[in-house]
Design a protein around this motif. Structure first.
Motif, PDB file in Angstrom:
ATOM      1  N   TYR A  94       0.843  -1.206   0.000  1.00  0.00           N
ATOM      2  CA  TYR A  94       0.000   0.000   0.000  1.00  0.00           C
ATOM      3  C   TYR A  94       0.875   1.251   0.000  1.00  0.00           C
ATOM      4  CZ  TYR A  94      -3.562   3.369   1.241  1.00  0.00           C
ATOM      5  OH  TYR A  94      -4.395   4.458   1.242  1.00  0.00           O
ATOM      6  N   ILE A  95       1.943   1.229   0.748  1.00  0.00           N
ATOM      7  CA  ILE A  95       2.862   2.376   0.783  1.00  0.00           C
ATOM      8  C   ILE A  95       3.438   2.622  -0.608  1.00  0.00           C
ATOM      9  CG2 ILE A  95       5.059   3.212   1.715  1.00  0.00           C
ATOM     10  CD1 ILE A  95       4.315   1.590   4.308  1.00  0.00           C
ATOM     11  N   LEU A  96       3.877   1.552  -1.273  1.00  0.00           N
ATOM     12  CA  LEU A  96       4.422   1.689  -2.623  1.00  0.00           C
ATOM     13  C   LEU A  96       3.362   2.176  -3.605  1.00  0.00           C
ATOM     14  CD1 LEU A  96       6.617  -1.531  -2.698  1.00  0.00           C
ATOM     15  CD2 LEU A  96       7.400   0.832  -2.374  1.00  0.00           C
ATOM     16  N   PHE A  97       2.138   1.677  -3.452  1.00  0.00           N
ATOM     17  CA  PHE A  97       1.008   2.121  -4.276  1.00  0.00           C
ATOM     18  C   PHE A  97       0.788   3.628  -4.112  1.00  0.00           C
ATOM     19  CE2 PHE A  97      -3.557   3.161  -3.744  1.00  0.00           C
ATOM     20  CZ  PHE A  97      -3.955   3.109  -5.069  1.00  0.00           C
ATOM     21  N   ILE A  98       0.791   4.105  -2.894  1.00  0.00           N
ATOM     22  CA  ILE A  98       0.586   5.532  -2.632  1.00  0.00           C
ATOM     23  C   ILE A  98       1.705   6.358  -3.258  1.00  0.00           C
ATOM     24  CG2 ILE A  98       0.546   7.311  -0.817  1.00  0.00           C
ATOM     25  CD1 ILE A  98      -2.095   5.807  -1.084  1.00  0.00           C
ATOM     26  N   ILE A  99       2.947   5.922  -3.084  1.00  0.00           N
ATOM     27  CA  ILE A  99       4.086   6.643  -3.656  1.00  0.00           C
ATOM     28  C   ILE A  99       3.971   6.699  -5.176  1.00  0.00           C
ATOM     29  CG2 ILE A  99       6.585   6.559  -4.046  1.00  0.00           C
ATOM     30  CD1 ILE A  99       6.800   5.314  -1.199  1.00  0.00           C
ATOM     31  N   ASP A 100       3.679   5.565  -5.776  1.00  0.00           N
ATOM     32  CA  ASP A 100       3.683   5.450  -7.231  1.00  0.00           C
ATOM     33  C   ASP A 100       2.407   5.983  -7.872  1.00  0.00           C
ATOM     34  OD1 ASP A 100       4.197   4.723  -9.855  1.00  0.00           O
ATOM     35  OD2 ASP A 100       4.060   2.575  -9.502  1.00  0.00           O
ATOM     36  N   LYS A 101       1.290   5.365  -7.571  1.00  0.00           N
ATOM     37  CA  LYS A 101       0.043   5.655  -8.281  1.00  0.00           C
ATOM     38  C   LYS A 101      -0.642   6.935  -7.800  1.00  0.00           C
ATOM     39  CE  LYS A 101      -1.407   2.928 -10.885  1.00  0.00           C
ATOM     40  NZ  LYS A 101      -1.245   2.892 -12.322  1.00  0.00           N
ATOM     41  N   TYR A 102      -0.656   7.187  -6.498  1.00  0.00           N
ATOM     42  CA  TYR A 102      -1.372   8.360  -5.983  1.00  0.00           C
ATOM     43  C   TYR A 102      -0.492   9.617  -6.029  1.00  0.00           C
ATOM     44  CZ  TYR A 102      -3.575  11.610  -2.767  1.00  0.00           C
ATOM     45  OH  TYR A 102      -4.112  12.733  -2.206  1.00  0.00           O
ATOM     46  N   ALA A 103       0.717   9.511  -5.495  1.00  0.00           N
ATOM     47  CA  ALA A 103       1.581  10.695  -5.417  1.00  0.00           C
ATOM     48  C   ALA A 103       2.333  10.962  -6.718  1.00  0.00           C
ATOM     49  CB  ALA A 103       2.569  10.537  -4.269  1.00  0.00           C
ATOM     50  N   GLY A 104       2.358   9.970  -7.625  1.00  0.00           N
ATOM     51  CA  GLY A 104       3.057  10.171  -8.884  1.00  0.00           C
ATOM     52  C   GLY A 104       4.567  10.279  -8.724  1.00  0.00           C
ATOM     53  N   ALA A 105       5.096   9.641  -7.691  1.00  0.00           N
ATOM     54  CA  ALA A 105       6.530   9.721  -7.409  1.00  0.00           C
ATOM     55  C   ALA A 105       7.208   8.383  -7.672  1.00  0.00           C
ATOM     56  CB  ALA A 105       6.751  10.185  -5.975  1.00  0.00           C
ATOM     57  N   GLY A 106       6.799   7.700  -8.735  1.00  0.00           N
ATOM     58  CA  GLY A 106       7.372   6.414  -9.072  1.00  0.00           C
ATOM     59  C   GLY A 106       8.871   6.456  -9.280  1.00  0.00           C
ATOM     60  N   TYR A 107       9.396   7.627  -9.605  1.00  0.00           N
ATOM     61  CA  TYR A 107      10.842   7.766  -9.783  1.00  0.00           C
ATOM     62  C   TYR A 107      11.597   7.426  -8.496  1.00  0.00           C
ATOM     63  CZ  TYR A 107       9.888  12.278  -7.586  1.00  0.00           C
ATOM     64  OH  TYR A 107       9.469  13.248  -6.723  1.00  0.00           O
ATOM     65  N   LEU A 108      10.969   7.592  -7.354  1.00  0.00           N
ATOM     66  CA  LEU A 108      11.604   7.199  -6.089  1.00  0.00           C
ATOM     67  C   LEU A 108      11.772   5.689  -6.014  1.00  0.00           C
ATOM     68  CD1 LEU A 108       9.701   9.519  -3.597  1.00  0.00           C
ATOM     69  CD2 LEU A 108      12.042   9.790  -4.449  1.00  0.00           C
ATOM     70  N   LEU A 109      10.800   4.971  -6.554  1.00  0.00           N
ATOM     71  CA  LEU A 109      10.858   3.515  -6.541  1.00  0.00           C
ATOM     72  C   LEU A 109      11.953   2.992  -7.462  1.00  0.00           C
ATOM     73  CD1 LEU A 109       7.048   2.707  -6.546  1.00  0.00           C
ATOM     74  CD2 LEU A 109       8.554   3.185  -4.617  1.00  0.00           C
ATOM     75  N   ASP A 110      12.315   3.784  -8.471  1.00  0.00           N
ATOM     76  CA  ASP A 110      13.383   3.372  -9.377  1.00  0.00           C
ATOM     77  C   ASP A 110      14.715   3.251  -8.644  1.00  0.00           C
ATOM     78  OD1 ASP A 110      11.548   3.389 -11.441  1.00  0.00           O
ATOM     79  OD2 ASP A 110      12.109   5.406 -12.122  1.00  0.00           O
ATOM     80  N   GLU A 111      14.836   3.910  -7.512  1.00  0.00           N
ATOM     81  CA  GLU A 111      16.070   3.871  -6.739  1.00  0.00           C
ATOM     82  C   GLU A 111      16.085   2.720  -5.732  1.00  0.00           C
ATOM     83  OE1 GLU A 111      16.852   7.655  -4.962  1.00  0.00           O
ATOM     84  OE2 GLU A 111      16.274   8.742  -6.776  1.00  0.00           O
ATOM     85  N   MET A 112      15.010   1.952  -5.666  1.00  0.00           N
ATOM     86  CA  MET A 112      14.883   0.873  -4.698  1.00  0.00           C
ATOM     87  C   MET A 112      14.922  -0.493  -5.377  1.00  0.00           C
ATOM     88  SD  MET A 112      11.722   2.284  -2.460  1.00  0.00           S
ATOM     89  CE  MET A 112      11.546   4.023  -2.127  1.00  0.00           C
ATOM     90  N   LYS A 113      15.335  -1.481  -4.638  1.00  0.00           N
ATOM     91  CA  LYS A 113      15.256  -2.849  -5.126  1.00  0.00           C
ATOM     92  C   LYS A 113      13.952  -3.433  -4.573  1.00  0.00           C
ATOM     93  CE  LYS A 113      17.424  -7.362  -5.126  1.00  0.00           C
ATOM     94  NZ  LYS A 113      18.513  -8.183  -4.611  1.00  0.00           N
ATOM     95  N   ILE A 114      12.973  -3.563  -5.436  1.00  0.00           N
ATOM     96  CA  ILE A 114      11.657  -4.054  -5.014  1.00  0.00           C
ATOM     97  C   ILE A 114      11.479  -5.455  -5.556  1.00  0.00           C
ATOM     98  CG2 ILE A 114       9.172  -3.703  -5.180  1.00  0.00           C
ATOM     99  CD1 ILE A 114       9.802  -0.689  -5.415  1.00  0.00           C
ATOM    100  N   ILE A 115      11.212  -6.372  -4.650  1.00  0.00           N
ATOM    101  CA  ILE A 115      10.982  -7.765  -5.034  1.00  0.00           C
ATOM    102  C   ILE A 115       9.488  -7.994  -4.969  1.00  0.00           C
ATOM    103  CG2 ILE A 115      11.421 -10.170  -4.444  1.00  0.00           C
ATOM    104  CD1 ILE A 115      14.009  -9.146  -3.075  1.00  0.00           C
ATOM    105  N   HIS A 116       8.908  -8.320  -6.108  1.00  0.00           N
ATOM    106  CA  HIS A 116       7.464  -8.539  -6.173  1.00  0.00           C
ATOM    107  C   HIS A 116       7.212 -10.049  -6.199  1.00  0.00           C
ATOM    108  CE1 HIS A 116       3.303  -7.684  -7.093  1.00  0.00           C
ATOM    109  NE2 HIS A 116       3.361  -8.569  -8.063  1.00  0.00           N
ATOM    110  N   GLU A 117       6.656 -10.549  -5.107  1.00  0.00           N
ATOM    111  CA  GLU A 117       6.347 -11.980  -5.022  1.00  0.00           C
ATOM    112  C   GLU A 117       4.880 -12.164  -4.707  1.00  0.00           C
ATOM    113  OE1 GLU A 117       8.880 -13.656  -2.071  1.00  0.00           O
ATOM    114  OE2 GLU A 117      10.662 -13.409  -3.286  1.00  0.00           O
ATOM    115  N   GLN A 118       4.308 -13.201  -5.256  1.00  0.00           N
ATOM    116  CA  GLN A 118       2.911 -13.546  -4.955  1.00  0.00           C
ATOM    117  C   GLN A 118       2.893 -14.764  -4.083  1.00  0.00           C
ATOM    118  OE1 GLN A 118       0.046 -12.040  -5.577  1.00  0.00           O
ATOM    119  NE2 GLN A 118       0.884 -10.404  -6.780  1.00  0.00           N
TER     120      GLN A 118
END
Length: 118
Positions: A94-118
Motif C-alpha cells: 500500500y505504501i508503494l502504491f501511494i508513492i507510485d500511483k497516488y503521489a506520482g513519485a514512481g521515480y523514487l521507486l526506481d532507486e529501490m530494489k523491489i521484489i514482487h512476489e505472490q
C-alpha cells in the motif's frame, strides 16, 4: 478504508484521487489478486515510540511499517505475551502504491530494489 469513508467521522476522509484509483481498480502491480491490502495485524514485540518502525518477514524483507498497537498490548513495554500483543502495520504494498500511483513519485521507486512476489 472506502467503507469507513462513508461515515461523518473526519478521521476517515479519503482524498478524491485515492477514491478514483479505487473505483478504477487501478492498483498497478501492488494488488494481490485485484485486492489492495492496506494494513495487517501482527504480534510483533514493540514498545511505546515504535510507530514508524519497519516490520520485516523472516527473510529480512520489509513488509510494512508499524503504526499502532492494541490497548491490551501496551503492557509489552514490560512483559511480552504473543497471545495478546497485536500491532497494526501498514502493508508495504500500500505504501508503494501511494508513492507510485497516488503521489506520482514512481521515480523514487526506481532507486529501490523491489521484489514482487505472490
Amino acid at each position: 478504508m472506502i467503507e469507513k469513508s462513508h461515515t461523518d467521522n473526519p478521521d476517515y476522509r479519503i482524498p478524491a484521487g485515492i477514491k478514483e484509483l479505487y473505483e478504477k481498480r487501478d492498483y498497478g502491480m501492488y494488488a494481490d489478486e485485484e485486492e489492495m491490502h492496506v494494513c495487517f495485524i501482527t504480534n510483533c514485540h514493540t514498545s511505546g515510540g515504535n510507530s514508524g518502525s519497519p516490520v520485516f518477514d523472516r527473510h529480512g524483507r520489509l513488509i510494512g511499517i508499524n503504526f499502532d498497537r492494541c490497548w491490551e498490548g501496551t503492557m509489552s513495554d514490560y512483559y511480552y505475551n504473543s497471545d495478546i500483543c497485536r500491532n497494526i502495520v501498514t502493508d508495504i504494498r500500500y505504501i508503494l502504491f501511494i508513492i507510485d500511483k497516488y503521489a506520482g513519485a514512481g521515480y523514487l521507486l526506481d532507486e529501490m530494489k523491489i521484489i514482487h512476489e505472490q
